[in-house]
Design an enzyme around this catalytic site. Structure first.
Site, short mmCIF file in Angstrom:
data_model
loop_
_atom_site.label_atom_id
_atom_site.label_comp_id
_atom_site.label_asym_id
_atom_site.label_seq_id
_atom_site.Cartn_x
_atom_site.Cartn_y
_atom_site.Cartn_z
N ARG A 90 0.82 -1.21 0.00
CA ARG A 90 0.00 0.00 0.00
C ARG A 90 0.86 1.27 0.00
O ARG A 90 0.49 2.28 -0.55
CB ARG A 90 -0.92 -0.02 1.23
N TYR A 91 2.00 1.22 0.69
CA TYR A 91 2.92 2.36 0.73
C TYR A 91 4.10 2.05 -0.19
O TYR A 91 4.45 0.89 -0.39
CB TYR A 91 3.43 2.56 2.16
N ARG A 120 7.40 -0.09 1.47
CA ARG A 120 7.26 -1.16 2.46
C ARG A 120 6.06 -2.06 2.13
O ARG A 120 5.10 -1.59 1.50
CB ARG A 120 7.16 -0.62 3.87
N CYS A 132 -3.97 -17.16 15.32
CA CYS A 132 -3.47 -16.37 16.45
C CYS A 132 -3.59 -17.22 17.71
O CYS A 132 -4.36 -18.19 17.74
CB CYS A 132 -4.29 -15.11 16.64
N CYS A 140 -8.89 -11.51 19.07
CA CYS A 140 -9.39 -10.23 19.58
C CYS A 140 -10.70 -9.93 18.86
O CYS A 140 -10.74 -9.97 17.62
CB CYS A 140 -8.39 -9.12 19.29
N CYS A 160 -10.78 -7.49 15.77
CA CYS A 160 -9.64 -7.64 14.86
C CYS A 160 -9.94 -7.06 13.47
O CYS A 160 -10.93 -7.41 12.83
CB CYS A 160 -9.28 -9.11 14.72
N ARG A 205 -8.47 -7.77 10.83
CA ARG A 205 -8.42 -8.84 9.81
C ARG A 205 -9.33 -10.00 10.18
O ARG A 205 -9.04 -11.14 9.85
CB ARG A 205 -6.97 -9.32 9.62
N ASP A 248 -10.79 0.44 13.92
CA ASP A 248 -11.21 0.39 12.52
C ASP A 248 -12.70 0.07 12.41
O ASP A 248 -13.29 -0.52 13.32
CB ASP A 248 -10.41 -0.67 11.76
N ASP A 271 -6.73 4.77 10.66
CA ASP A 271 -6.41 4.12 9.40
C ASP A 271 -7.57 4.47 8.46
O ASP A 271 -8.70 4.00 8.67
CB ASP A 271 -6.27 2.59 9.59
N LYS A 287 -2.53 5.32 7.30
CA LYS A 287 -2.64 5.91 8.65
C LYS A 287 -2.56 7.43 8.59
O LYS A 287 -1.64 7.97 8.01
CB LYS A 287 -1.51 5.39 9.54
S1 SF4 Z 1 -5.66 -8.24 16.41
FE1 SF4 Z 1 -6.27 -9.90 15.00
S2 SF4 Z 1 -4.36 -10.58 14.09
FE2 SF4 Z 1 -3.81 -9.44 15.93
S3 SF4 Z 1 -3.70 -10.98 17.56
FE3 SF4 Z 1 -5.75 -10.15 17.61
S4 SF4 Z 1 -6.96 -11.55 16.36
FE4 SF4 Z 1 -4.81 -11.91 15.85
#
Ligand code: SF4
Length: 412
Positions: free
Chosen positions: A137-138, A141, A150, A154, A157, A159, A318, A355, A362
């Site tokens: 995207r940048y 990088r 994971c 979370c 998340c 993603r 997000d 973001d 960002k």
């Molecule tokens: S934010 Fe998403 S990618 Fe990062 S540890 Fe938590 S669940 Fe996994």
């Protein structure tokens, strides 16, 4: 926020823990796993194997599950899987419905409500992906996604469309193609390994991947984004740190949101990484009912510094589908930044960012410290609200004559 006084009546607002009590380091303890031998408890593979992944396990370990949590946990495996390591589970206060750890990892039924402005890919990563698993995207990088797994998941998340594969994204990184793209793109000088969590790979697998990337002459800088030191500090072994040392300059960004996550186990794990010469930064997400409070955030930042970690970013949450119940406001984020800048060590002040929805990258968000730029001066205010002037012509050239005096500094 977490209340330390469970005897308060429902009419009284819960008392907030003090800055100093939030900054104390405690062990997560053994909780329900008191009989497990140390050799198992400290083995990261044992921790992964014994994660809480079903609503039945959750209910057995935490009979105080609320109807919202029960419904959320029942539905989780169709959206973003439920998984919590035993170590991290011990940080949850089962007597407190508003426990900030609980809100981060225990699914809630609100996750099934998607607001009109929420998205499955809020940062537009899929539209910036030249080969599977790589986000470019940048200009200089790339984001190198290595896995969709994971240690724990979370609930906010970014993603969540791909991690845990609960919603059938079918993530298949192709390391050969990802590495080939980087090798053939000389403008890429910085590679960030992320996922999912790269530290779930074995030492050998990560060693192999890092060596391939380090062999590309124009890759100056390697980074890993991980929440493993917080969810699974047992994974940060001396042997693992010795392997990472071969790949300097290598930075690690951890992800921690609340000072209670910074236990003695986490402090020791981060110390091992720092002793291996790895610069450590932290990314926090501003979350309602978790850390959207100036005292909590100040404790978090000061405690990170005690763990040898520089607070790097504070993210506005997000616009991920099903996260409204965890989203705090930009106004609250700015108020917290006001309470950090000048009020604590500059190293302890992260950059607050949004973001930009849809893939804009960002964008730094700051309180307004520049009040005006006119009449041969830049008028600024400090953290106490006092006004000062810095002489400068409007076009930025040096001043020839001193500008007229402004009135006495005042508070804004
Ligand atoms: S934010 Fe998403 S990618 Fe990062 S540890 Fe938590 S669940 Fe996994």
């Amino acid at each position: 926020m977490h209340s330390e006084n469970s005897s308060e009546s429902a009419d009284e607002p819960p008392s907030q823990p003090s800055l100093n009590s939030l900054k104390e380091f405690h062990s997560a303890g053994r909780g329900f796993w008191a009989d497990v031998p140390d050799s198992d408890w400290e083995d990261w593979h044992w921790q992964l194997k014994h994660r809480i992944t079903t609503v039945e396990q959750l209910q057995r370990l935490m009979p105080t599950l609320t109807p919202e949590e029960f419904a959320g946990a029942t539905l989780a495996n169709h959206k973003l899987a439920l998984a919590i390591t035993p170590y991290f589970f011990n940080l949850i206060d089962p007597t407190d419905e508003n426990c900030p750890i609980r809100w981060q990892v225990i699914p809630r039924v609100e996750e099934t409500h998607t607001a009109a402005w929420e998205m499955s890919d809020p940062c537009g990563e899929d539209s910036h992906s030249p080969v599977p698993g790589l986000v470019h995207r940048y200009p200089d990088r790339v984001l190198f996604l290595v896995t969709d797994r994971c240690a724990s998941y979370c609930r906010y998340c970014t993603r969540s469309r791909l991690v845990s594969n609960a919603s059938g994204y079918d993530f298949h990184p192709q390391f050969d193609k990802q590495i080939e793209y980087i090798r053939n793109t000389p403008t890429i000088r910085d590679v960030l390994l992320s996922g999912g969590d790269p530290l779930l790979f074995s030492d050998e697998k990560l060693d192999h991947l890092l060596s391939k990337l380090r062999a590309i002459p124009h890759v100056e800088f390697l980074r890993i984004g991980t929440r493993i030191p917080i969810f699974l500090p047992q994974r940060i072994t001396e042997k693992f740190c010795a392997m990472l040392k071969k790949y300097h300059p290598l930075f690690i960004s951890i992800h921690s949101n609340h000072p209670r996550e910074l236990t003695t186990e986490v402090r020791d794990a981060l110390g091992r990484l720092a002793d291996a010469g790895i610069p450590l930064g932290n990314q926090s997400v501003l979350l309602r009912n978790v850390n959207d409070d100036p005292t909590v955030m100040k404790a978090q930042m000061q405690k990170l510094l005690m763990c040898r970690v520089k607070p790097y970013y504070l993210y506005q949450c997000d616009l991920i589908a099903g996260s409204s119940h965890l989203r705090s406001s930009v106004r609250t984020g700015l108020e917290i930044m006001e309470q950090l800048r000048g009020h604590t060590t500059g190293y302890g002040v992260p950059q607050y960012v949004i973001d930009a929805p849809g893939g804009g990258g960002k964008v730094p968000i700051n309180p307004d410290y520049v009040l005006s730029r006119e009449n041969g001066r830049v008028v600024i205010r400090n953290y106490e609200g006092k006004i000062f002037e810095y002489p400068e012509a409007e076009d930025g050239t040096p001043l020839v004559d001193a500008p007229n005096e402004i009135e006495e500094p005042e508070l804004v």
